[in-house]
Design a protein around this motif. Structure first.
Motif, mmCIF file in Angstrom:
data_model
loop_
_atom_site.group_PDB
_atom_site.id
_atom_site.type_symbol
_atom_site.label_atom_id
_atom_site.label_comp_id
_atom_site.label_asym_id
_atom_site.label_seq_id
_atom_site.Cartn_x
_atom_site.Cartn_y
_atom_site.Cartn_z
ATOM 1 N N THR A 1 -7.353 -10.642 9.214
ATOM 2 C CA THR A 1 -6.320 -9.137 9.831
ATOM 3 C C THR A 1 -6.765 -9.519 11.397
ATOM 4 O O THR A 1 -7.964 -9.826 11.586
ATOM 5 C CB THR A 1 -7.631 -8.034 8.851
ATOM 6 N N GLY B 1 1.318 -12.288 13.417
ATOM 7 C CA GLY B 1 2.399 -12.120 13.579
ATOM 8 C C GLY B 1 3.097 -14.057 13.938
ATOM 9 O O GLY B 1 3.489 -14.695 13.516
ATOM 10 N N ILE C 1 1.567 -15.759 11.120
ATOM 11 C CA ILE C 1 2.499 -15.546 10.041
ATOM 12 C C ILE C 1 3.724 -16.501 9.910
ATOM 13 O O ILE C 1 3.928 -17.450 9.186
ATOM 14 C CB ILE C 1 3.197 -14.391 9.643
ATOM 15 N N ARG D 1 9.201 -16.469 8.439
ATOM 16 C CA ARG D 1 8.812 -16.798 7.199
ATOM 17 C C ARG D 1 8.111 -17.266 5.776
ATOM 18 O O ARG D 1 7.891 -17.804 4.935
ATOM 19 C CB ARG D 1 10.770 -17.238 6.185
ATOM 20 N N GLY D 2 7.548 -16.454 6.899
ATOM 21 C CA GLY D 2 5.462 -16.785 6.357
ATOM 22 C C GLY D 2 5.088 -18.523 6.332
ATOM 23 O O GLY D 2 4.099 -19.052 5.889
ATOM 24 N N ASP E 1 -3.414 -14.600 3.069
ATOM 25 C CA ASP E 1 -2.656 -13.567 3.403
ATOM 26 C C ASP E 1 -2.938 -13.075 4.943
ATOM 27 O O ASP E 1 -4.116 -13.451 5.280
ATOM 28 C CB ASP E 1 -3.017 -12.689 2.692
ATOM 29 N N GLU F 1 -2.729 -9.866 6.629
ATOM 30 C CA GLU F 1 -2.614 -7.840 7.216
ATOM 31 C C GLU F 1 -1.774 -7.271 5.824
ATOM 32 O O GLU F 1 -0.480 -6.617 6.171
ATOM 33 C CB GLU F 1 -2.004 -7.663 8.739
ATOM 34 N N TYR G 1 0.926 -9.507 4.048
ATOM 35 C CA TYR G 1 2.108 -9.641 4.438
ATOM 36 C C TYR G 1 2.793 -10.272 3.499
ATOM 37 O O TYR G 1 3.745 -10.479 2.674
ATOM 38 C CB TYR G 1 2.348 -10.810 5.236
ATOM 39 N N ARG G 2 1.620 -11.187 2.036
ATOM 40 C CA ARG G 2 2.257 -11.539 0.985
ATOM 41 C C ARG G 2 3.370 -10.418 0.039
ATOM 42 O O ARG G 2 3.775 -11.094 -0.613
ATOM 43 C CB ARG G 2 1.257 -12.249 0.330
ATOM 44 N N ARG H 1 4.501 -7.493 0.719
ATOM 45 C CA ARG H 1 5.767 -7.246 1.363
ATOM 46 C C ARG H 1 7.155 -7.779 1.710
ATOM 47 O O ARG H 1 7.747 -7.544 1.111
ATOM 48 C CB ARG H 1 5.355 -6.482 3.262
ATOM 49 N N ARG H 2 6.385 -9.537 1.492
ATOM 50 C CA ARG H 2 7.684 -10.391 0.963
ATOM 51 C C ARG H 2 7.633 -9.992 -0.542
ATOM 52 O O ARG H 2 8.849 -10.502 0.186
ATOM 53 C CB ARG H 2 6.428 -12.034 1.716
#
Length: 205
Positions: free
Chosen positions: A95, A100, A103, A106-107, A134, A136, A138-139, A141-142
């Motif tokens: 965090t 970004g 990340i 596309r991660g 992970d 924030e 992201y995983r 949400r993706r």
């Protein structure tokens, strides 16, 4: 890495002294016998004590977290790392600001960091450790985005009666697509191509 060199009348006595100095247990250390004890003349004169080197085994999770934090710092990102233990493995949640950058598209950067962190953790571990990264949330949400995409493209395949090819994805993301569509009537999925350009094909039956 903490270690001490200690001596005692016997090897075991020296080891116990080393454990006491390091304030740890036998399972958490590696022991190297530097010198075996030697009895003196008539068991009295000239005897030598046992000398051992007691070293605390590295903690693979701590090593991985230190590596990750150092890497994040070198990338110029201000972030914190929190550990969470789950049945699937160890989750490290990042965090902070400018996440970004960690990340990536596309991660991909996050996946690369995860790969390196696992290498570091398992370099000195006796049993394989699985670490998931992970940033924030992201995983999740993706995953939601991929599930929505899978449903939309399956509807397109059914409507047009033609195969739909997705963009290249890693194995974890392909599994999400497969799982989402495995029980959809009239639809089948398969992977095509070679890594790193392997992709999912959604096909009407």
């Amino acid at each position: 890495m903490r270690k001490v060199t200690v001596s005692g009348k016997t090897v075991e006595e020296a080891i116990e002294l080393g454990l006491s100095k390091l304030q740890t247990t036998r399972e958490q250390v590696e022991v190297k016998v530097v010198e075996e004890p030697q009895k003196g003349f008539f068991g009295i004169l000239g005897g030598k004590p046992a000398v051992v080197e007691v070293q605390v085994k590295p903690d693979p999770i701590k090593e991985a977290i230190v590596f990750l934090r150092d890497t994040i710092d070198k990338m110029g990102v201000s972030a914190s790392v929190d550990k969470e233990e789950r049945s699937e493995g160890i989750f490290l949640n990042i965090t902070g600001v400018d996440i970004g950058v960690l990340i990536g598209k596309r991660g991909q950067t996050l996946d690369s960091l995860q790969y390196l962190v696992n290498l570091v953790a398992n370099r000195q571990s006796e049993n394989y450790i699985r670490i998931f990264l992970d940033a924030e949330g992201y995983r999740d949400r993706r995953k939601e985005a991929l599930e929505t995409l899978a449903v939309r493209l399956s509807n397109k395949a059914l409507r047009t009666k033609r195969e739909v090819r997705l963009e290249p994805m890693n194995a974890h993301e392909r599994k999400i697509i497969h799982t989402t569509l495995q029980n959809v009537k009239g639809i089948s999925t398969y992977s095509d191509g070679e890594e790193p350009n392997r992709r999912i094909v959604v096909a009407p039956r």
